[in-house]
Scaffold this active site. Structure first.
Site, short mmCIF file in Angstrom:
data_model
loop_
_atom_site.label_atom_id
_atom_site.label_comp_id
_atom_site.label_asym_id
_atom_site.label_seq_id
_atom_site.Cartn_x
_atom_site.Cartn_y
_atom_site.Cartn_z
N ASP A 90 -24.24 3.77 9.90
CA ASP A 90 -23.34 3.19 8.90
C ASP A 90 -23.37 1.67 8.90
OD1 ASP A 90 -22.51 5.78 8.41
OD2 ASP A 90 -20.76 5.63 9.73
N GLU A 110 -21.07 2.68 13.92
CA GLU A 110 -20.76 3.72 12.94
C GLU A 110 -19.24 3.89 12.91
OE1 GLU A 110 -23.75 6.72 11.65
OE2 GLU A 110 -23.69 7.14 13.81
N LYS A 112 -16.30 6.75 11.60
CA LYS A 112 -16.06 8.09 11.11
C LYS A 112 -14.56 8.34 10.92
CE LYS A 112 -20.43 8.94 11.33
NZ LYS A 112 -21.23 8.92 10.07
#
Length: 267
Positions: A90, A110, A112
């Site tokens: 990401d 990243e 989430k």
């Protein structure tokens, strides 16, 4: 205006500015992507270390990963079926050129978000097939994170640091009970230790169950039958509610600085 021209202008605009100037006073992780956050860190590193050369990449090809594995041991990095396969974390990948002219990874991030129970309860929204449930059974989408983690481990197989940060957000990543108030004033307690709600244990496997919310960038060495084994652990940070810019950027910079210290380019 072409996309690359727009990007250059955007990067120049954020150069030298703080998170509040860039994203506003109440910016949240879901408002601005972690990729943008990483680019702020990228620009900050270039400003703070003008004698070093940095680069930012959005993806790494599987071929490059296999080449690195094979250079370490000829038994590794042999198998590949999809020639154009790649990974795309990401937050992209930040790298620095070391004293030998090699590019070394400094930061991978990243973010989430899984589990909207807190938001739903606070708004009085019922969920489920018949809209008669207060809690939604947790999903498994976050398990896809393991692929990127493993591939970054592969390309960093000979490194003594592992600058991978996983920012978790939502009711599926609770580390302690939390009380949520409904619109009518009544309260619901969300427990962190029930399998139908919590999914964080499926990710702590990526950091050998080390403590959460700590910088685990520096590799750990353990001894097994007299042999030293190196462990590369993900730095997992979690919150039940939204991450803010002011919270995320210092964590990202701390891990990046740890990387530079271990690589030895700041000495």
């Amino acid at each position: 205006m072409k996309k690359n021209q727009t990007e250059r202008l955007r990067v120049e605009k954020i150069r030298g500015q703080g998170p509040k100037e860039i994203f506003g006073n109440s910016a949240q992780a879901h408002d601005v992507s972690v990729n943008d956050f990483s680019k702020v860190i990228f620009e900050t590193l270039k400003k703070d270390f003008p004698n070093l050369e940095f680069r930012f990449r959005n993806s790494i090809d599987k071929k490059e990963i296999n080449t690195k594995l094979n250079s370490v041991d000829s038994r590794l990095g042999i198998t590949i079926f999809v020639a154009k396969a790649s990974i795309k974390p990401d937050g992209g990948i930040i790298e620095v050129k070391d004293k030998n002219g090699k590019w070394r990874i400094v930061l991978v991030c990243e973010a989430k978000h899984q589990g909207k129970d807190i938001e739903n309860i606070s708004k009085g929204i019922l969920v489920g097939k018949n809209s008669d449930q207060e809690l939604m059974v947790a999903g498994n989408a976050i398990e896809r994170s393991h692929k990127n983690i493993n591939e970054i481990r592969n390309i960093m197989i000979d490194e003594k640091h592992f600058p991978y940060i996983l920012f978790l957000q939502g009711s599926n990543f609770l580390t302690e009970p939390i009380t949520v108030k409904r619109p009518d004033g009544t309260e619901t307690i969300l427990k962190h230790d029930i399998g139908s709600l919590n999914r964080i244990d499926r990710l702590t496997s990526a950091n050998y169950s080390l403590p959460i919310n700590q910088n685990s960038c520096e590799n750990i060495f353990i001894s097994i039958d007299g042999q030293s084994v190196m462990l590369q652990a993900v730095s997992i940070y979690t919150k039940p509610t939204e991450w803010t810019v002011e919270e995320m950027l210092p964590i990202m910079k701390d891990v990046a600085l740890t990387s530079l210290k271990i690589i030895g380019v700041t000495e």
